[in-house]
Design a protein around this motif. Sequence first.
Motif, PDB file in Angstrom:
ATOM      1  N   ALA A  72      -4.757 -13.684 -12.166  1.00 20.21           N
ATOM      2  CA  ALA A  72      -4.839 -14.515 -10.768  1.00 20.21           C
ATOM      3  C   ALA A  72      -3.685 -15.527 -10.818  1.00 20.21           C
ATOM      4  CB  ALA A  72      -6.121 -15.107 -10.520  1.00 20.21           C
ATOM      5  N   VAL A  73      -2.716 -15.455  -9.930  1.00 17.65           N
ATOM      6  CA  VAL A  73      -1.649 -16.096  -9.620  1.00 17.65           C
ATOM      7  C   VAL A  73      -1.678 -16.892  -8.466  1.00 17.65           C
ATOM      8  CG1 VAL A  73       0.980 -16.299  -9.395  1.00 17.65           C
ATOM      9  CG2 VAL A  73      -0.079 -14.650 -10.985  1.00 17.65           C
ATOM     10  N   ILE A  74      -1.539 -18.157  -8.536  1.00 17.55           N
ATOM     11  CA  ILE A  74      -1.642 -18.959  -7.212  1.00 17.55           C
ATOM     12  C   ILE A  74      -0.229 -19.741  -6.860  1.00 17.55           C
ATOM     13  CG2 ILE A  74      -2.762 -20.889  -6.276  1.00 17.55           C
ATOM     14  CD1 ILE A  74      -5.247 -20.620  -7.890  1.00 17.55           C
ATOM     15  N   ASP A  75       0.265 -19.484  -5.716  1.00 13.67           N
ATOM     16  CA  ASP A  75       1.451 -20.034  -5.574  1.00 13.67           C
ATOM     17  C   ASP A  75       1.349 -21.465  -4.527  1.00 13.67           C
ATOM     18  OD1 ASP A  75       3.929 -20.732  -4.465  1.00 13.67           O
ATOM     19  OD2 ASP A  75       4.371 -18.915  -3.151  1.00 13.67           O
ATOM     20  N   ILE A  76       1.527 -22.604  -5.342  1.00 14.97           N
ATOM     21  CA  ILE A  76       1.105 -23.836  -4.603  1.00 14.97           C
ATOM     22  C   ILE A  76       2.235 -24.428  -3.838  1.00 14.97           C
ATOM     23  CG2 ILE A  76       0.301 -26.212  -4.812  1.00 14.97           C
ATOM     24  CD1 ILE A  76      -0.996 -24.986  -7.603  1.00 14.97           C
ATOM     25  N   GLY A  77       2.857 -23.736  -2.720  1.00 11.72           N
ATOM     26  CA  GLY A  77       3.996 -23.933  -1.920  1.00 11.72           C
ATOM     27  C   GLY A  77       3.890 -25.414  -1.241  1.00 11.72           C
ATOM     28  N   THR A  78       4.944 -25.823  -0.769  1.00 13.40           N
ATOM     29  CA  THR A  78       5.237 -26.837   0.588  1.00 13.40           C
ATOM     30  C   THR A  78       4.611 -26.504   1.552  1.00 13.40           C
ATOM     31  OG1 THR A  78       7.526 -27.047  -0.739  1.00 13.40           O
ATOM     32  CG2 THR A  78       6.950 -28.164   1.180  1.00 13.40           C
ATOM     33  N   TYR A  79       4.378 -25.582   1.973  1.00 13.80           N
ATOM     34  CA  TYR A  79       3.959 -24.899   3.253  1.00 13.80           C
ATOM     35  C   TYR A  79       2.507 -24.384   3.094  1.00 13.80           C
ATOM     36  CZ  TYR A  79       4.033 -24.027   8.092  1.00 13.80           C
ATOM     37  OH  TYR A  79       3.534 -23.849   9.573  1.00 13.80           O
ATOM     38  N   SER A  80       2.361 -23.263   2.359  1.00  8.95           N
ATOM     39  CA  SER A  80       1.180 -22.624   2.076  1.00  8.95           C
ATOM     40  C   SER A  80       0.918 -22.691   0.722  1.00  8.95           C
ATOM     41  CB  SER A  80       1.644 -21.199   2.732  1.00  8.95           C
ATOM     42  OG  SER A  80       2.540 -20.445   1.890  1.00  8.95           O
TER      43      SER A  80
ATOM     44  N   GLY B 195       3.603 -30.331   1.733  1.00 10.83           N
ATOM     45  CA  GLY B 195       4.723 -31.070   1.841  1.00 10.83           C
ATOM     46  C   GLY B 195       4.890 -31.975   2.992  1.00 10.83           C
ATOM     47  N   ARG B 196       4.097 -31.960   3.871  1.00 13.26           N
ATOM     48  CA  ARG B 196       4.105 -32.826   5.257  1.00 13.26           C
ATOM     49  C   ARG B 196       4.472 -34.238   4.965  1.00 13.26           C
ATOM     50  NH1 ARG B 196      -2.159 -32.569   6.623  1.00 13.26           N
ATOM     51  NH2 ARG B 196      -2.160 -30.510   5.361  1.00 13.26           N
ATOM     52  N   ASN B 197       5.428 -34.755   5.699  1.00 12.68           N
ATOM     53  CA  ASN B 197       5.993 -35.877   5.739  1.00 12.68           C
ATOM     54  C   ASN B 197       6.643 -36.482   4.272  1.00 12.68           C
ATOM     55  OD1 ASN B 197       5.336 -36.646   8.433  1.00 12.68           O
ATOM     56  ND2 ASN B 197       3.206 -37.013   7.816  1.00 12.68           N
ATOM     57  N   LEU B 198       6.812 -35.679   3.534  1.00  9.87           N
ATOM     58  CA  LEU B 198       7.485 -35.829   1.944  1.00  9.87           C
ATOM     59  C   LEU B 198       8.772 -36.444   2.107  1.00  9.87           C
ATOM     60  CD1 LEU B 198       7.440 -35.723  -1.044  1.00  9.87           C
ATOM     61  CD2 LEU B 198       7.905 -33.382  -1.036  1.00  9.87           C
ATOM     62  N   LYS B 199       9.491 -36.094   2.989  1.00 11.36           N
ATOM     63  CA  LYS B 199      11.004 -36.564   2.914  1.00 11.36           C
ATOM     64  C   LYS B 199      11.027 -37.802   3.583  1.00 11.36           C
ATOM     65  CE  LYS B 199      13.673 -33.038   1.639  1.00 11.36           C
ATOM     66  NZ  LYS B 199      14.498 -33.053   0.309  1.00 11.36           N
TER      67      LYS B 199
ATOM     68  N   ALA C 247       8.777 -26.986  -4.694  1.00  7.61           N
ATOM     69  CA  ALA C 247       9.679 -27.924  -4.251  1.00  7.61           C
ATOM     70  C   ALA C 247       8.709 -29.298  -3.920  1.00  7.61           C
ATOM     71  CB  ALA C 247      10.308 -27.596  -2.819  1.00  7.61           C
ATOM     72  N   ALA C 248       7.801 -29.111  -3.276  1.00  9.92           N
ATOM     73  CA  ALA C 248       7.027 -30.372  -2.758  1.00  9.92           C
ATOM     74  C   ALA C 248       6.547 -31.111  -4.155  1.00  9.92           C
ATOM     75  CB  ALA C 248       5.534 -30.175  -2.061  1.00  9.92           C
ATOM     76  N   CYS C 249       5.982 -30.480  -4.967  1.00  8.13           N
ATOM     77  CA  CYS C 249       5.557 -31.026  -6.409  1.00  8.13           C
ATOM     78  C   CYS C 249       6.733 -31.555  -7.473  1.00  8.13           C
ATOM     79  CB  CYS C 249       4.600 -30.175  -7.066  1.00  8.13           C
ATOM     80  SG  CYS C 249       3.111 -29.756  -6.284  1.00  8.13           S
ATOM     81  N   ARG C 250       8.086 -30.735  -7.022  1.00  7.85           N
ATOM     82  CA  ARG C 250       9.312 -31.345  -7.692  1.00  7.85           C
ATOM     83  C   ARG C 250       9.676 -32.523  -7.426  1.00  7.85           C
ATOM     84  NH1 ARG C 250      10.962 -25.522  -7.313  1.00  7.85           N
ATOM     85  NH2 ARG C 250      12.200 -25.877  -5.603  1.00  7.85           N
ATOM     86  N   GLU C 251       9.401 -32.876  -6.093  1.00  6.86           N
ATOM     87  CA  GLU C 251      10.227 -33.957  -5.307  1.00  6.86           C
ATOM     88  C   GLU C 251       9.279 -35.121  -5.024  1.00  6.86           C
ATOM     89  OE1 GLU C 251      11.671 -32.579  -1.626  1.00  6.86           O
ATOM     90  OE2 GLU C 251      12.712 -30.916  -2.592  1.00  6.86           O
ATOM     91  N   ALA C 252       7.995 -35.150  -5.043  1.00  5.74           N
ATOM     92  CA  ALA C 252       7.078 -36.230  -4.747  1.00  5.74           C
ATOM     93  C   ALA C 252       6.843 -37.064  -6.019  1.00  5.74           C
ATOM     94  CB  ALA C 252       5.660 -35.407  -4.355  1.00  5.74           C
TER      95      ALA C 252
END
Length: 322
Positions: A6-14, A48-52, A90-95
Amino acid sequence: MSYKVAVIDIGTYSTRLLISGIHEKDSLEETLRSVDDILSVGRITSLGRNLKETGYLQREAIDETLATLREYVLIAKEYKVERIIGYATAACREAENGNEFLEKAKQLGIEINLITGDEEAYLSFLATAYGLSPEGSFVVVDQGGGSTEFAYGIKENGGYKLESSVSFPFGIVNLTEKFIKSDPPEKKEIEDMRRFITPYIEEAYGKMKECREIIGLGGTITTLVALEYHIFPYSSQKVHGKRLTREAVKKWLDKLSSMTLTERKRIPQIEDKRAEAIISGIVIFDTAMEVFEKDNIRVSDWGLRHGAVIKYIMERFSSNRS
């Protein structure tokens, strides 16, 4: 020997889950051809909502994503998978609190990999190379929620080689938050967005201009295929490998950007949450086609998760024979 992963893609949006069945054969090529997609599901969690704006993952977004991950782990266990591997982008890299979120995800029983933009581009390249088998040279445009990757590959001696890749710090979440203030969007907002991303894409073109074709990945471009070819309910088999002309991409940009958010949500092929950010995604692909001077784009339904499965098989095959 057969096994499941099983592979899970934890993305900024989905957040997406893929369960694959793998049947080991005598050669790597045969093994890669043996892979079955047992289950593929996704949910828009907008991690990643409101992350920037804030620098942090929002509590509501964390809770929503963790709830989805718990559900995915239960599903994976039902299928008796060998491993559950997560890829965070990206979201987890930046937050600032990205690691705190990932620790909670690990406690659910997921092997977490926090990957760089270049690693993300490599997985997209693998998915495209082995999912569509392009001839000659090609550029993969993987548009995400918080970043967009360009990967330039070539086919040589029967195999595929990644020549170069670049990851840019824009995706449909941060572009929408930065530029889209009106409903429906004003033409100036869309043009400002295009002006912002064009120099980045020109940088990619400078390294990758020899490509024969460009191939698009991500929920925006697969949704456009569903719209253009009247595919509903969504079917990976019907979407995968389809082509969109530049004319069709521009048509849908004009049509959808003239609608209000409520009107876009009424279109069956567009998920409610995707309706909020789809305009930004179309601008990315339209601009890429313009800069790369391509009048059509091929679309892949395979993405990071499929690339991760291919990488897993390659590494396992190599270690078993060393």
